[in-house]
Design a protein around this motif. Sequence first.
Motif, PDB file in Angstrom:
ATOM      1  N   VAL A 175       0.858  -1.189   0.000  1.00 58.97           N
ATOM      2  CA  VAL A 175       0.000   0.000   0.000  1.00 58.97           C
ATOM      3  C   VAL A 175       0.892   1.236   0.000  1.00 58.97           C
ATOM      4  CG1 VAL A 175      -1.764   1.324   1.224  1.00 58.97           C
ATOM      5  CG2 VAL A 175      -1.860  -1.176   1.237  1.00 58.97           C
ATOM      6  N   ASP A 176       0.598   2.177  -0.888  1.00 57.79           N
ATOM      7  CA  ASP A 176       1.373   3.416  -0.969  1.00 57.79           C
ATOM      8  C   ASP A 176       0.418   4.602  -1.061  1.00 57.79           C
ATOM      9  OD1 ASP A 176       4.270   2.541  -1.249  1.00 57.79           O
ATOM     10  OD2 ASP A 176       3.330   1.387  -2.858  1.00 57.79           O
ATOM     11  N   THR A 177       0.714   5.650  -0.319  1.00 56.51           N
ATOM     12  CA  THR A 177      -0.041   6.896  -0.411  1.00 56.51           C
ATOM     13  C   THR A 177       0.933   8.056  -0.597  1.00 56.51           C
ATOM     14  OG1 THR A 177       0.011   7.287   1.983  1.00 56.51           O
ATOM     15  CG2 THR A 177      -1.859   6.020   1.108  1.00 56.51           C
ATOM     16  N   GLN A 178       0.438   9.126  -1.183  1.00 56.40           N
ATOM     17  CA  GLN A 178       1.212  10.358  -1.329  1.00 56.40           C
ATOM     18  C   GLN A 178       0.322  11.540  -0.966  1.00 56.40           C
ATOM     19  OE1 GLN A 178       4.180  10.349  -4.775  1.00 56.40           O
ATOM     20  NE2 GLN A 178       2.548   9.069  -5.621  1.00 56.40           N
ATOM     21  N   ASN A 179       0.896  12.489  -0.249  1.00 55.49           N
ATOM     22  CA  ASN A 179       0.181  13.701   0.166  1.00 55.49           C
ATOM     23  C   ASN A 179       0.901  14.938  -0.352  1.00 55.49           C
ATOM     24  OD1 ASN A 179      -1.839  12.456   1.632  1.00 55.49           O
ATOM     25  ND2 ASN A 179      -1.504  13.695   3.465  1.00 55.49           N
ATOM     26  N   LEU A 180       0.136  15.881  -0.877  1.00 56.93           N
ATOM     27  CA  LEU A 180       0.664  17.198  -1.204  1.00 56.93           C
ATOM     28  C   LEU A 180      -0.263  18.228  -0.579  1.00 56.93           C
ATOM     29  CD1 LEU A 180       2.835  18.819  -2.664  1.00 56.93           C
ATOM     30  CD2 LEU A 180       1.345  18.866  -4.683  1.00 56.93           C
ATOM     31  N   ALA A 181       0.258  18.935   0.424  1.00 56.69           N
ATOM     32  CA  ALA A 181      -0.543  19.926   1.155  1.00 56.69           C
ATOM     33  C   ALA A 181      -0.173  21.332   0.700  1.00 56.69           C
ATOM     34  CB  ALA A 181      -0.324  19.774   2.655  1.00 56.69           C
ATOM     35  N   GLN A 239      -4.412  13.858  -1.968  1.00 53.71           N
ATOM     36  CA  GLN A 239      -3.840  12.569  -1.561  1.00 53.71           C
ATOM     37  C   GLN A 239      -4.134  11.501  -2.607  1.00 53.71           C
ATOM     38  OE1 GLN A 239      -5.607   9.784   1.620  1.00 53.71           O
ATOM     39  NE2 GLN A 239      -3.995  10.889   2.736  1.00 53.71           N
ATOM     40  N   THR A 240      -3.143  10.677  -2.905  1.00 57.44           N
ATOM     41  CA  THR A 240      -3.340   9.523  -3.779  1.00 57.44           C
ATOM     42  C   THR A 240      -3.112   8.249  -2.974  1.00 57.44           C
ATOM     43  OG1 THR A 240      -1.035   9.388  -4.527  1.00 57.44           O
ATOM     44  CG2 THR A 240      -2.530  10.838  -5.770  1.00 57.44           C
ATOM     45  N   VAL A 241      -3.766   7.182  -3.416  1.00 62.49           N
ATOM     46  CA  VAL A 241      -3.590   5.890  -2.771  1.00 62.49           C
ATOM     47  C   VAL A 241      -3.619   4.797  -3.825  1.00 62.49           C
ATOM     48  CG1 VAL A 241      -6.079   5.683  -2.326  1.00 62.49           C
ATOM     49  CG2 VAL A 241      -4.468   4.313  -0.999  1.00 62.49           C
ATOM     50  N   LYS A 242      -2.774   3.812  -3.669  1.00 57.35           N
ATOM     51  CA  LYS A 242      -2.783   2.630  -4.529  1.00 57.35           C
ATOM     52  C   LYS A 242      -2.289   1.451  -3.706  1.00 57.35           C
ATOM     53  CE  LYS A 242       1.891   3.156  -6.462  1.00 57.35           C
ATOM     54  NZ  LYS A 242       2.693   3.237  -7.699  1.00 57.35           N
ATOM     55  N   GLY A 243      -2.608   0.245  -4.164  1.00 62.24           N
ATOM     56  CA  GLY A 243      -2.154  -0.909  -3.402  1.00 62.24           C
ATOM     57  C   GLY A 243      -2.571  -2.217  -4.026  1.00 62.24           C
ATOM     58  N   GLY A 282      -6.948   9.568  -6.570  1.00 62.51           N
ATOM     59  CA  GLY A 282      -6.675  10.728  -5.736  1.00 62.51           C
ATOM     60  C   GLY A 282      -7.932  11.471  -5.337  1.00 62.51           C
ATOM     61  N   ASP A 283      -7.853  12.138  -4.186  1.00 61.44           N
ATOM     62  CA  ASP A 283      -8.971  12.948  -3.728  1.00 61.44           C
ATOM     63  C   ASP A 283      -8.466  13.996  -2.761  1.00 61.44           C
ATOM     64  OD1 ASP A 283     -11.715  13.770  -3.328  1.00 61.44           O
ATOM     65  OD2 ASP A 283     -12.248  11.723  -3.923  1.00 61.44           O
ATOM     66  N   LEU A 284      -9.380  14.887  -2.343  1.00 59.48           N
ATOM     67  CA  LEU A 284      -9.000  16.052  -1.549  1.00 59.48           C
ATOM     68  C   LEU A 284      -9.457  15.944  -0.100  1.00 59.48           C
ATOM     69  CD1 LEU A 284      -9.825  18.962  -4.025  1.00 59.48           C
ATOM     70  CD2 LEU A 284      -7.550  18.234  -3.284  1.00 59.48           C
ATOM     71  N   GLY A 285      -8.624  16.475   0.788  1.00 57.74           N
ATOM     72  CA  GLY A 285      -8.959  16.678   2.180  1.00 57.74           C
ATOM     73  C   GLY A 285      -8.471  18.053   2.591  1.00 57.74           C
ATOM     74  N   GLU A 294     -10.043  13.320   7.444  1.00 58.87           N
ATOM     75  CA  GLU A 294     -10.066  12.062   6.705  1.00 58.87           C
ATOM     76  C   GLU A 294     -10.299  12.375   5.236  1.00 58.87           C
ATOM     77  OE1 GLU A 294     -14.762  10.822   7.309  1.00 58.87           O
ATOM     78  OE2 GLU A 294     -13.259   9.961   8.651  1.00 58.87           O
ATOM     79  N   ILE A 295      -9.905  11.454   4.369  1.00 60.49           N
ATOM     80  CA  ILE A 295     -10.055  11.646   2.925  1.00 60.49           C
ATOM     81  C   ILE A 295     -10.699  10.396   2.328  1.00 60.49           C
ATOM     82  CG2 ILE A 295      -8.863  12.083   0.739  1.00 60.49           C
ATOM     83  CD1 ILE A 295      -6.685  13.522   2.281  1.00 60.49           C
ATOM     84  N   ASP A 296     -11.798  10.587   1.633  1.00 60.20           N
ATOM     85  CA  ASP A 296     -12.524   9.482   1.002  1.00 60.20           C
ATOM     86  C   ASP A 296     -12.026   9.245  -0.416  1.00 60.20           C
ATOM     87  OD1 ASP A 296     -14.168   9.115   3.226  1.00 60.20           O
ATOM     88  OD2 ASP A 296     -15.629  10.588   2.525  1.00 60.20           O
ATOM     89  N   HIS A 297     -11.747   7.990  -0.730  1.00 58.06           N
ATOM     90  CA  HIS A 297     -11.349   7.589  -2.083  1.00 58.06           C
ATOM     91  C   HIS A 297     -12.379   6.594  -2.612  1.00 58.06           C
ATOM     92  CE1 HIS A 297      -7.278   9.373  -1.758  1.00 58.06           C
ATOM     93  NE2 HIS A 297      -7.373   9.026  -0.486  1.00 58.06           N
ATOM     94  N   GLU A 298     -13.129   6.996  -3.599  1.00 57.01           N
ATOM     95  CA  GLU A 298     -14.100   6.116  -4.240  1.00 57.01           C
ATOM     96  C   GLU A 298     -13.412   5.445  -5.425  1.00 57.01           C
ATOM     97  OE1 GLU A 298     -18.173   4.744  -4.078  1.00 57.01           O
ATOM     98  OE2 GLU A 298     -17.113   6.160  -2.805  1.00 57.01           O
ATOM     99  N   THR A 299     -13.347   4.119  -5.406  1.00 54.57           N
ATOM    100  CA  THR A 299     -12.559   3.443  -6.430  1.00 54.57           C
ATOM    101  C   THR A 299     -13.167   2.095  -6.795  1.00 54.57           C
ATOM    102  OG1 THR A 299     -10.351   2.592  -6.963  1.00 54.57           O
ATOM    103  CG2 THR A 299     -11.070   2.375  -4.690  1.00 54.57           C
TER     104      THR A 299
END
Length: 513
Positions: free
Chosen positions: A228-234, A254-258, A281-284, A307-312
């Motif tokens: 599992v990998d995530t990336q954040n850019l604030a 934020q992005t998420v993949k896994g 990716g999605d926004l928080g 929290e950040i919701d990712h619909e996938t």
Amino acid sequence: MKLKTLATAMILASVPMTGAFAAAMDRSGQSMSAFLQPGNYFEAGISVLDPTVSGKEAGETATRRNIEDMADDYYFPSAALKLQLTDKFSFGLLYDQPFGAAAEYKGNNAFVSQASDTVLPQPLLDSMVRNEVTQTLNQLTSTQIVGLAAQGLLAQQGMSPTNPAYNATLQATVTGIITQAGGNVDTAAAAVRPQVEAGAFTQGQQQLQQRLDNAGVALGQGNTKVSVDTQNLAFVFGFQPTPNWNIYAGPVYQTVKGSVSLRGQGYSIFNGYDSNIKETGDLGWLAGVAYQIPEIALKASLTYRSEIDHETTIRETIPTAGALTLLGQNPADVVGAKGTSTITTPQSVNLDFQSGIMADTVAFANVRWVEWSNFAIRPYQFGLMSEAVGQLPAVNRPNGFNLVEYSEDQISATVGVGRKLSEQWAGNVSVGWDSGAGNPVSTLGPTEGYWNVGLGLQFSPAPNYFIAGGVKYFMLGDAKSQTAAQFGEDSRIVGEFEDNDAWAYGLKIGYRF
């Protein structure tokens, strides 16, 4: 006790990693320290973790084999740019990889595919056959049971039903069995029932295997593993109404993949399950407030991250779905189903504090809370499959279960002391603690919190830039592991992991301009 702002920043910058091996999937610790530096500032860092997590099979696992190191090494970078636009306004870009997982089981254990694996644990398969045999025999008359016993005796003698004398011999055998029981058919049926059950059980096992073969059930090959990998850019906007106060907030992308692969007898009917989460990716958002008194090196900040919701749509493979026919279910209702899943990364709060305690010396502390108790991943087809499997009395989860979830929130804390050693050198020592996110834990991450000790050292060739390095040793908490179907029942486990540890290394450069 007065400290220059630059000297204070130099001391604290020598801690390049904060979380590294925190509870659940927490990694970076999501520090805001770079944004709270004075003036214009840039930094980049990398942390590397080398864990050792081994254990043994336990609980509902039929064997008690050792489990060799299943935790993979990993690294995660970070970077930050902070601009002081005016006396009252600042802007920052913060990049990190806040959450992640990397693990793979190897060797000979219940989480690696073996030639002896069955689609369900053998005791459960046997109990299903026995229940079916018992229900069938309970519906028969005593005469019919005696007849089955007679058929079994003729089969042992090699007499085929196609033999012209078969029917007469069968009737004579039935009569003989009843006569031996004193002429009472009920007594005869009770006497021969164990043999009839044994024969029916053997035949039922063969028929069950044939049904599985006809259903095209294929077990998994290889090892259980997770990535599992995530990336954040604030994007952070700060307002400083006075030199002491800083109020900041901004959006976070934020992005998420896994990917997850379940293998081995430990996962029962999910042995062979694969899921792949395409990067999405999605926004928080984040918000916080900081207060400082530079003259005494005092700085405190409180930061909230949403929290950040990712619909996938998760791509799934379930080669054992054909076994649902054993439960009266249509496999096509699962493998042919289409739907989305929501992955919600958790909200968190960071509290940071530092203060000068003597000349060229500061004490610092960090406390972090992460709401892991509200986190869960249930891929769509996995959820449908779990609802079907949950009907089994041995599972008793009619509403299904999640692939990954945690029972408690994480609380972690780090305290330490930093000191300026010379105009070019500074260092620190620290002690950290993490509560974990509940025990038993998922087989995909079988540790329960930690204690750690850390050392950091920083070299500043010139007043406006530095190079910092650090090392931490983690004493990982002992944990019991359980599969998704066992979650919520502390007595149900499949593994135990004790006396594990990890080393973390960090490197960071900083530049003021």
